[in-house]
Design an enzyme around this catalytic site. Structure first.
Site, PDB file in Angstrom:
ATOM      1  N   VAL A  83       0.825  -1.207   0.000  1.00  0.00           N
ATOM      2  CA  VAL A  83       0.000   0.000   0.000  1.00  0.00           C
ATOM      3  C   VAL A  83       0.867   1.267   0.000  1.00  0.00           C
ATOM      4  O   VAL A  83       0.661   2.178  -0.807  1.00  0.00           O
ATOM      5  CB  VAL A  83      -0.941   0.023   1.232  1.00  0.00           C
ATOM      6  CG1 VAL A  83      -2.008   1.066   1.065  1.00  0.00           C
ATOM      7  CG2 VAL A  83      -1.558  -1.333   1.463  1.00  0.00           C
ATOM      8  N   ILE A  84       1.861   1.308   0.899  1.00  0.00           N
ATOM      9  CA  ILE A  84       2.686   2.519   0.985  1.00  0.00           C
ATOM     10  C   ILE A  84       3.525   2.679  -0.282  1.00  0.00           C
ATOM     11  O   ILE A  84       3.613   3.768  -0.849  1.00  0.00           O
ATOM     12  CB  ILE A  84       3.600   2.474   2.235  1.00  0.00           C
ATOM     13  CG1 ILE A  84       2.734   2.571   3.501  1.00  0.00           C
ATOM     14  CG2 ILE A  84       4.656   3.578   2.205  1.00  0.00           C
ATOM     15  CD1 ILE A  84       3.502   2.553   4.809  1.00  0.00           C
TER      16      ILE A  84
ATOM     17  N   VAL B  69       8.059  -2.166   3.802  1.00  0.00           N
ATOM     18  CA  VAL B  69       7.835  -3.612   3.807  1.00  0.00           C
ATOM     19  C   VAL B  69       6.946  -4.041   4.979  1.00  0.00           C
ATOM     20  O   VAL B  69       7.029  -5.159   5.456  1.00  0.00           O
ATOM     21  CB  VAL B  69       9.184  -4.381   3.839  1.00  0.00           C
ATOM     22  CG1 VAL B  69       9.961  -4.159   2.545  1.00  0.00           C
ATOM     23  CG2 VAL B  69      10.026  -3.985   5.048  1.00  0.00           C
TER      24      VAL B  69
ATOM     25  N   ARG C 249       4.651  -2.911   8.805  1.00  0.00           N
ATOM     26  CA  ARG C 249       4.825  -2.223  10.085  1.00  0.00           C
ATOM     27  C   ARG C 249       4.743  -3.234  11.222  1.00  0.00           C
ATOM     28  O   ARG C 249       4.141  -4.290  11.076  1.00  0.00           O
ATOM     29  CB  ARG C 249       3.753  -1.132  10.244  1.00  0.00           C
ATOM     30  CG  ARG C 249       3.912  -0.036   9.179  1.00  0.00           C
ATOM     31  CD  ARG C 249       2.830   1.023   9.296  1.00  0.00           C
ATOM     32  NE  ARG C 249       2.831   1.738  10.545  1.00  0.00           N
ATOM     33  CZ  ARG C 249       3.613   2.785  10.822  1.00  0.00           C
ATOM     34  NH1 ARG C 249       4.464   3.246   9.910  1.00  0.00           N
ATOM     35  NH2 ARG C 249       3.550   3.391  11.999  1.00  0.00           N
TER      36      ARG C 249
ATOM     37  N   HIS D 245     -28.567   8.751 -12.123  1.00  0.00           N
ATOM     38  CA  HIS D 245     -27.849   8.710 -13.396  1.00  0.00           C
ATOM     39  C   HIS D 245     -27.471  10.126 -13.803  1.00  0.00           C
ATOM     40  O   HIS D 245     -28.297  11.027 -13.675  1.00  0.00           O
ATOM     41  CB  HIS D 245     -28.741   8.102 -14.478  1.00  0.00           C
ATOM     42  CG  HIS D 245     -28.101   8.124 -15.836  1.00  0.00           C
ATOM     43  ND1 HIS D 245     -27.103   7.248 -16.188  1.00  0.00           N
ATOM     44  CD2 HIS D 245     -28.291   8.952 -16.910  1.00  0.00           C
ATOM     45  CE1 HIS D 245     -26.722   7.516 -17.435  1.00  0.00           C
ATOM     46  NE2 HIS D 245     -27.419   8.544 -17.889  1.00  0.00           N
TER      47      HIS D 245
END
Ligand code: FAD
Ligand code: NAI
Length: 480
Positions: A197-198, A283, A285, A457
């Site tokens: 994610v990081i 990598v 936490r 819409h």
């Protein structure tokens, strides 16, 4: 300072990140005399509330993601809309100052919320002694400066980046995620260890600002926690954006030589070498569970040093709870906050629960990736009989109008009961779209419930409606 000088509280919360500050505020709202102890010191050497999330996590990263996205749009994204701009210029100090102002406003905001709710704030390192006593030490002198006697203790001490022995942080050349939010110039070549994610979020920031970004990922599967159909589509899109994502790449060494970081890694072809201006290590936490208990305390940790808790965040020691990143489960601010509310309300005698099955996950790339519930690979592993419906954003009118027609929505439902098991979105604004899926799943909706719901819409949300229709083969705007 003796034990009898201790100040008395119903609840003492250790840590003022999203888990701790929310727990403290909720405890105070429920009429409990509450104290919160926090040790965070910001880059100016001043105490700052909000923990990782507000200081070096969710908020500063999203500020830079937003600014860098706008910058990238001015460079090429607006031409498709018929807007031509003369050369856009990057003012990195101003971009960083905007980010820091947002951080300052929000961290000061927590201090204000504590005051309004009458939460007593203490600055320093908290450590638990037996008898529900919390000793607060000055971070520098290590002297005990305050003692708090609690009826209940909530540990919310969060997490820290995992460092790699082969790539220890060095000056401002090999850095963790906090360092990667502080670069003073755009690195020409940026290496990132870890395409999680990081890696993807901060890689996107610097790539949009002009860096050549290379991500070295040890796994051979990209984003293994995400639905793999979505992950494959995202990998293609990110590579097209210029992120050089190298899977199955095992780091051998990283050394600073002059103004370069020399990296050696291994893949199927053998040993490879690269040279970067900066290297970010992202990598994972690890929980902050050390140095928090006096020796006589018997609080159990699991094999990865997370504090062991039950489903209600109670530890093995009566009266002591633990929440947020320091306990099992995804390391996410909203999960931490919900645990804070649950524990506060349970201490007050209520029977609040957290539904761990329904936690939204978001990766704030462009397009964004968001999901809740089960992935298709999990359904297969668990032997669940399921059906799927997929709707491409290319067939969504609003996405076309926005020039954001990349990606898809995928819904997974139980083959017999039709209950929605998982929703996976790779699209612009996926972080907002996923909220309706979470609500639907919280209400135990079937796909048919979504099919029979009216969506405005033209909206991106219509893709969720169409994906639900596609589950039973009657989506309108695609061939089923
Ligand atoms: P923390 O936020 O880590 O707070 C713990 C606090 O306790 C800190 O202030 C610490 O100083 C203090 N403390 C520790 N030990 C002691 C002690 N002994 N005494 C006193 N105080 C102590 N999550 C999301 O949901 N969305 C995102 O977009 C997102 N983006 C992120 C981006 C980055 C770059 C990073 C690094 C993380 C991101 N996260 C995100 C994760 C999120 O920041 C964490 O899940 C969240 O901060 C966890 O909250 P917490 O309160 O458990 O811990
Ligand atoms: P992560 O777990 O998302 O990704 C780490 C990646 O590094 C994994 O893909 C892993 O396979 C890889 N890796 C591990 N060791 C490696 C090695 N030696 N060499 C190469 N690759 C290696 O962890 P990340 O990105 O550090 O984030 C930490 C936590 O912060 C996450 O758990 C996440 O929950 C939270 N976070 C959440 C965000 C959000 O909600 N949008 C944003 C940023 C962080």
């Amino acid at each position: 300072m003796s034990k009898k000088d201790a100040k008395e509280y119903d609840v003492v919360v250790m840590g003022a990140g999203p888990a701790g500050y929310v727990a403290a505020i909720r405890c105070a709202q429920l009429g409990m005399k509450t104290a919160c102890v926090d040790e965070w010191i910001n880059r100016d050497g001043k105490p700052s509330l909000g923990g990782t999330c507000l200081n070096v996590g969710c908020i500063p990263s999203k500020a830079l993601l937003e600014s860098s996205h706008l910058y990238a749009m001015t460079k090429s994204g607006f031409t498709a809309h018929g807007i031509k701009l003369s050369q856009a210029q990057l003012d990195l100090p101003a971009m960083m100052a905007r980010k820091q102002n947002i951080v300052n406003e929000l961290t000061n905001g927590i201090a204000g919320l504590f005051k309004t709710n009458k939460v007593d704030l203490f600055q320093g390192h908290a450590r638990i002694a037996s008898g529900l006593l919390v000793n607060i030490k000055d971070r520098r002198t290590k002297e005990v400066i305050e003692r708090l006697q609690a009826k209940h203790i909530i540990i919310a001490t969060g997490s820290s980046p995992v460092s790699l022995p082969r790539a220890e942080p060095k000056d401002d050349m090999i850095v963790d995620s906090a360092g990667a939010l502080e670069f003073t110039a755009v690195p020409k070549r940026l290496g990132i260890v870890g395409a999680g994610v990081i890696g993807l979020e901060l890689g996107s920031v610097w790539s949009r600002l002009g860096s050549e970004v290379t991500l070295l990922e040890t796994m051979d599967e990209f984003l293994s926690a995400a639905d793999q159909q979505i992950a494959r589509s995202a990998l293609r899109a990110f590579k097209k954006q210029g992120l050089d994502i190298r899977l199955d790449a095992r780091l051998v060494s990283a050394d600073v030589k002059g103004k370069q970081v020399k990296v050696v890694y291994e893949n199927k072809q053998g040993e490879q070498q690269e040279s970067f201006d900066k290297l970010v290590v992202a990598v994972g936490r690890k929980p902050n569970s050390d140095l928090m208990f006096d020796a006589e305390m018997e609080i159990e940790l699991d094999e990865r040093r997370f504090i062991l808790v039950d489903e209600h965040c109670e530890t093995s020691s009566p009266g002591i709870y633990a929440i947020g990143d320091v306990v099992r489960g995804p390391m996410l601010a909203h999960k931490a906050m919900e645990e804070g509310v649950m524990v506060a309300e349970r201490i007050a005698g209520q029977s609040t629960e957290v539904n761990y099955e329904n936690i939204p996950n978001v990766i704030y790339t462009h397009p964004e990736i968001a999901w809740a519930g089960k992935t298709e690979q999990q359904c297969k592993q668990l032997g669940i009989d399921y059906k799927t419906g997929v709707f491409p954003m290319a067939a969504n009118g609003r996405a076309k109008a926005m020039h954001a027609a990349e990606g898809m929505v995928k819904i997974i439902s139980h083959a017999q009961t039709d209950r929605v098991l998982g929703v996976h979105v790779f699209a612009a604004n996926a972080s907002e779209l996923i909220a309706q899926a979470v609500t639907a799943m919280e209400m135990q909706c079937s796909t048919e419930d979504i099919q029979l719901t009216m969506f405005a819409h033209p909206t991106l949300s219509e893709a969720i409606h169409e994906a639900a229709l596609a589950v039973d083969g009657h989506a309108i705007h695609i061939k089923n």
